[in-house]
Design a protein around this motif. Structure first.
Motif, short mmCIF file in Angstrom:
data_model
loop_
_atom_site.label_atom_id
_atom_site.label_comp_id
_atom_site.label_asym_id
_atom_site.label_seq_id
_atom_site.Cartn_x
_atom_site.Cartn_y
_atom_site.Cartn_z
N VAL A 134 0.84 -1.20 0.00
CA VAL A 134 0.00 0.00 0.00
C VAL A 134 0.88 1.25 0.00
O VAL A 134 0.65 2.19 -0.76
N LEU A 135 1.88 1.27 0.86
CA LEU A 135 2.81 2.40 0.90
C LEU A 135 3.49 2.62 -0.44
O LEU A 135 3.60 3.73 -0.94
N GLU A 136 3.95 1.52 -1.02
CA GLU A 136 4.73 1.60 -2.24
C GLU A 136 3.90 2.07 -3.44
O GLU A 136 4.35 2.91 -4.23
N HIS A 137 2.68 1.54 -3.56
CA HIS A 137 1.94 1.74 -4.80
C HIS A 137 0.71 2.63 -4.68
O HIS A 137 0.27 3.20 -5.68
N MET A 138 0.14 2.78 -3.49
CA MET A 138 -1.07 3.58 -3.36
C MET A 138 -0.85 4.91 -2.64
O MET A 138 -1.72 5.78 -2.67
N LEU A 139 0.32 5.07 -2.01
CA LEU A 139 0.59 6.31 -1.28
C LEU A 139 1.89 6.98 -1.72
O LEU A 139 2.56 7.60 -0.90
N PRO A 140 2.26 6.91 -2.99
CA PRO A 140 3.55 7.48 -3.38
C PRO A 140 3.60 9.00 -3.29
O PRO A 140 4.64 9.57 -2.98
N GLY A 141 2.49 9.66 -3.54
CA GLY A 141 2.49 11.11 -3.49
C GLY A 141 1.54 11.66 -2.46
O GLY A 141 1.18 12.84 -2.47
N GLN A 142 1.12 10.80 -1.54
CA GLN A 142 0.12 11.18 -0.54
C GLN A 142 0.80 11.61 0.75
O GLN A 142 1.39 10.80 1.45
N PRO A 143 0.79 12.91 1.08
CA PRO A 143 1.44 13.34 2.33
C PRO A 143 0.62 12.92 3.54
O PRO A 143 -0.53 13.31 3.69
N LEU A 144 1.23 12.11 4.39
CA LEU A 144 0.54 11.62 5.57
C LEU A 144 0.77 12.55 6.75
O LEU A 144 1.89 13.01 6.97
#
Length: 250
Positions: A134-144
């Motif tokens: 999920v981190l690698e492919h679904m949150l690449p540009g999502q600032p947490l």
């Protein structure tokens, strides 16, 4: 030692990642250990009634969090929520945040869905998939705005320590997804793992420890939002310690 998670977050450098048909991934670490469990009737009903709204599919594509939650709000990632007791509590006391929660254990997912319905929660979305992917492919540009990793598998034996989730490469990946000022909160009831967490996070140049009381040895006071679960209370009654490690992205 106590633990809440039936699928506790861990790292296995030899295990292949799982992926849906048509989505190829190389062998990678996993954020969990698969364990057996039975889905109850209530959990199955929660899957049927609430799953379509609160379960997100793993797509391998960047997540549109605003669309997924129906609003724009600070996004908190939780890796491995066990049966969802702490997750539901935190979402309830922090209604202005969105919580994206990863767990592969089906009874745990069903239990959290059931809590969502019982407590009328609206700020949780669940991905029943490996958090590493999920981190690698679904949150690449999502600032947490934050990341929660509570009571990951401690892998007690020294020869198995390499399987622990909190390792330098994985923490670097987490930090790369944090927005400036965002926080990483880990908790464990296994002291050697707490020491490893503190060492690994302290070594990351983009993180700063929030613990300022020298008397606490670098560990943070338990944040008010994290509840004492029944598993943790049982451990404390048995004399086990619990350590919180909270760092912020510089």
């Amino acid at each position: 030692m106590t633990t809440e998670h039936p699928d506790t977050p861990s790292a296995d450098p030899t295990a292949p990642g799982t992926a849906p048909a048509g989505v190829a991934h190389p062998k990678t670490i996993k954020s969990y250990v698969k364990r057996a469990g039975r889905t109850t009737t209530g959990q199955a009903k929660a899957f049927e009634e609430l799953g379509p709204r609160f379960l997100l599919p793993y797509t391998g594509q960047p997540l549109d969090a605003t669309s997924a939650f129906g609003r724009s709000a600070p996004l908190i990632l939780e890796i491995g929520f066990g049966m969802g007791e702490a997750t539901a509590h935190i979402a309830r006391v922090r209604p202005d945040d969105n919580f994206l929660c990863c767990e592969v254990h089906e009874p745990g997912v069903g239990a959290l869905l059931k809590r969502i319905g019982e407590q009328d929660l609206h700020n949780i979305r669940i991905l029943q998939h490996d958090a590493v992917e999920v981190l690698e492919h679904m949150l690449p540009g999502q600032p947490l705005a934050g990341i929660h990793i509570f009571f990951p598998d401690p892998w007690h034996k020294k020869k198995h320590n390499k399987r622990r989730l909190i390792q330098t490469p994985f923490v670097a990946k987490l930090v790369s997804r944090l927005q400036p000022g965002g926080y990483l909160h880990c908790a464990t009831d296994w002291q050697p793992y707490a020491e490893q967490m503190l060492e690994v996070l302290s070594a990351n140049p983009d993180l700063a420890n929030t613990a300022t009381d020298a008397g606490l040895g670098g560990y943070a006071p338990k944040p008010e939002y994290r509840p004492l679960t029944k598993f943790e209370n049982r451990g404390l009654r048995l004399g086990h310690g619990v350590w919180d490690v909270v760092f912020r992205r510089i």
